[in-house]
Motif scaffolding. Sequence first.
Motif, PDB file in Angstrom:
ATOM      1  N   LYS A 161       7.353  -8.489  -6.885  1.00 56.56           N
ATOM      2  CA  LYS A 161       7.115  -7.486  -5.846  1.00 56.56           C
ATOM      3  C   LYS A 161       5.681  -7.624  -5.368  1.00 56.56           C
ATOM      4  O   LYS A 161       4.746  -7.619  -6.162  1.00 56.56           O
ATOM      5  CB  LYS A 161       7.357  -6.077  -6.393  1.00 56.56           C
ATOM      6  CG  LYS A 161       8.806  -5.816  -6.720  1.00 56.56           C
ATOM      7  CD  LYS A 161       9.019  -4.402  -7.215  1.00 56.56           C
ATOM      8  CE  LYS A 161      10.485  -4.214  -7.571  1.00 56.56           C
ATOM      9  NZ  LYS A 161      10.754  -2.867  -8.064  1.00 56.56           N
ATOM     10  N   ARG A 177       2.787  -6.364  -2.310  1.00 50.31           N
ATOM     11  CA  ARG A 177       2.415  -5.416  -1.262  1.00 50.31           C
ATOM     12  C   ARG A 177       1.625  -6.198  -0.222  1.00 50.31           C
ATOM     13  O   ARG A 177       0.619  -6.825  -0.538  1.00 50.31           O
ATOM     14  CB  ARG A 177       1.580  -4.278  -1.808  1.00 50.31           C
ATOM     15  CG  ARG A 177       1.167  -3.262  -0.744  1.00 50.31           C
ATOM     16  CD  ARG A 177       0.555  -2.038  -1.375  1.00 50.31           C
ATOM     17  NE  ARG A 177       1.577  -1.239  -2.010  1.00 50.31           N
ATOM     18  CZ  ARG A 177       2.115  -0.140  -1.469  1.00 50.31           C
ATOM     19  NH1 ARG A 177       1.700   0.265  -0.300  1.00 50.31           N
ATOM     20  NH2 ARG A 177       3.030   0.533  -2.109  1.00 50.31           N
ATOM     21  N   ARG A 178       2.123  -6.159   1.003  1.00 54.57           N
ATOM     22  CA  ARG A 178       1.485  -6.894   2.098  1.00 54.57           C
ATOM     23  C   ARG A 178       0.039  -6.414   2.268  1.00 54.57           C
ATOM     24  O   ARG A 178      -0.231  -5.222   2.336  1.00 54.57           O
ATOM     25  CB  ARG A 178       2.273  -6.661   3.386  1.00 54.57           C
ATOM     26  CG  ARG A 178       1.877  -7.559   4.529  1.00 54.57           C
ATOM     27  CD  ARG A 178       2.705  -7.275   5.772  1.00 54.57           C
ATOM     28  NE  ARG A 178       4.127  -7.468   5.559  1.00 54.57           N
ATOM     29  CZ  ARG A 178       4.773  -8.625   5.671  1.00 54.57           C
ATOM     30  NH1 ARG A 178       4.097  -9.707   5.994  1.00 54.57           N
ATOM     31  NH2 ARG A 178       6.065  -8.708   5.455  1.00 54.57           N
ATOM     32  N   ALA A 228      -2.238 -11.574  -1.118  1.00 52.57           N
ATOM     33  CA  ALA A 228      -1.432 -10.740  -2.019  1.00 52.57           C
ATOM     34  C   ALA A 228      -0.780 -11.588  -3.117  1.00 52.57           C
ATOM     35  O   ALA A 228      -0.779 -11.203  -4.292  1.00 52.57           O
ATOM     36  CB  ALA A 228      -0.371  -9.988  -1.222  1.00 52.57           C
ATOM     37  N   ASP A 258      -1.613 -11.407  -7.189  1.00 50.89           N
ATOM     38  CA  ASP A 258      -0.541 -11.129  -8.148  1.00 50.89           C
ATOM     39  C   ASP A 258      -0.479 -12.221  -9.214  1.00 50.89           C
ATOM     40  O   ASP A 258      -0.291 -11.948 -10.392  1.00 50.89           O
ATOM     41  CB  ASP A 258       0.796 -11.018  -7.407  1.00 50.89           C
ATOM     42  CG  ASP A 258       1.954 -10.794  -8.343  1.00 50.89           C
ATOM     43  OD1 ASP A 258       2.595 -11.799  -8.742  1.00 50.89           O
ATOM     44  OD2 ASP A 258       2.230  -9.629  -8.700  1.00 50.89           O
ATOM     45  N   GLU A 263       6.021  -3.472   4.249  1.00 45.61           N
ATOM     46  CA  GLU A 263       4.789  -3.508   3.470  1.00 45.61           C
ATOM     47  C   GLU A 263       5.042  -3.930   2.023  1.00 45.61           C
ATOM     48  O   GLU A 263       4.283  -4.698   1.444  1.00 45.61           O
ATOM     49  CB  GLU A 263       4.118  -2.127   3.496  1.00 45.61           C
ATOM     50  CG  GLU A 263       2.756  -2.112   2.851  1.00 45.61           C
ATOM     51  CD  GLU A 263       2.060  -0.771   3.008  1.00 45.61           C
ATOM     52  OE1 GLU A 263       1.328  -0.398   2.082  1.00 45.61           O
ATOM     53  OE2 GLU A 263       2.245  -0.122   4.039  1.00 45.61           O
ATOM     54  N   ASP A 264       6.119  -3.411   1.417  1.00 51.06           N
ATOM     55  CA  ASP A 264       6.482  -3.782   0.054  1.00 51.06           C
ATOM     56  C   ASP A 264       7.626  -4.776   0.108  1.00 51.06           C
ATOM     57  O   ASP A 264       8.683  -4.490   0.677  1.00 51.06           O
ATOM     58  CB  ASP A 264       6.889  -2.543  -0.745  1.00 51.06           C
ATOM     59  CG  ASP A 264       5.715  -1.602  -0.975  1.00 51.06           C
ATOM     60  OD1 ASP A 264       4.652  -2.091  -1.407  1.00 51.06           O
ATOM     61  OD2 ASP A 264       5.863  -0.392  -0.711  1.00 51.06           O
ATOM     62  N   GLU A 323      10.106  -7.594  -1.985  1.00 47.44           N
ATOM     63  CA  GLU A 323      10.620  -8.075  -3.265  1.00 47.44           C
ATOM     64  C   GLU A 323      11.198  -9.472  -3.078  1.00 47.44           C
ATOM     65  O   GLU A 323      12.064  -9.688  -2.237  1.00 47.44           O
ATOM     66  CB  GLU A 323      11.691  -7.137  -3.813  1.00 47.44           C
ATOM     67  CG  GLU A 323      12.145  -7.552  -5.193  1.00 47.44           C
ATOM     68  CD  GLU A 323      13.043  -6.530  -5.852  1.00 47.44           C
ATOM     69  OE1 GLU A 323      13.880  -6.952  -6.668  1.00 47.44           O
ATOM     70  OE2 GLU A 323      12.913  -5.334  -5.551  1.00 47.44           O
TER      71      GLU A 323
END
Length: 144
Positions: free
Chosen positions: A13, A15-16, A50, A54, A88-89, A91
């Motif tokens: 997952k 987040r942009r 992003a 991560d 924005e989110d 997966e």
Amino acid sequence: MNGSLRSNTVDIKLRRGPAGLGFNIVGGVDQQYVVNDCGIYVSKIKEDGAAALDGRLEEGDKILMINGVKLGDQSHKAAVDLFRTAGEDVELHVLKKSSHHAKGPCDSHADSSSWGSCVGLAAVLTGAGAMLSLLYLRHLRRNF
């Protein structure tokens, strides 16, 4: 899917961020990146994006789904559009790159079992060379 394929998949997952998701993709049904594979692959991870922050997504990983949408039968442009409109989110369901995508069995990115195979191959080739040398020497001795 078989067990070995499942063990190489991961859900990520993201987040942009201000610069998007922070990676580039290649592939699609109209632009195969891997021979006989129409999948979508990560070609570049952008520093401080992003995906880089991560840390789980890597260059060479195959993205199987984005927000539940399968990418296996998408054109490159359609896949890019899915990423751009994903929200924005996001997966991702990802197949982690494997050693068969490496440059060869002795590639520096290969795992230790592949390295062991290289050592075994070298031993076999050395043994074969020794046997050929002995046979050649026997042949010379018989002819003189």
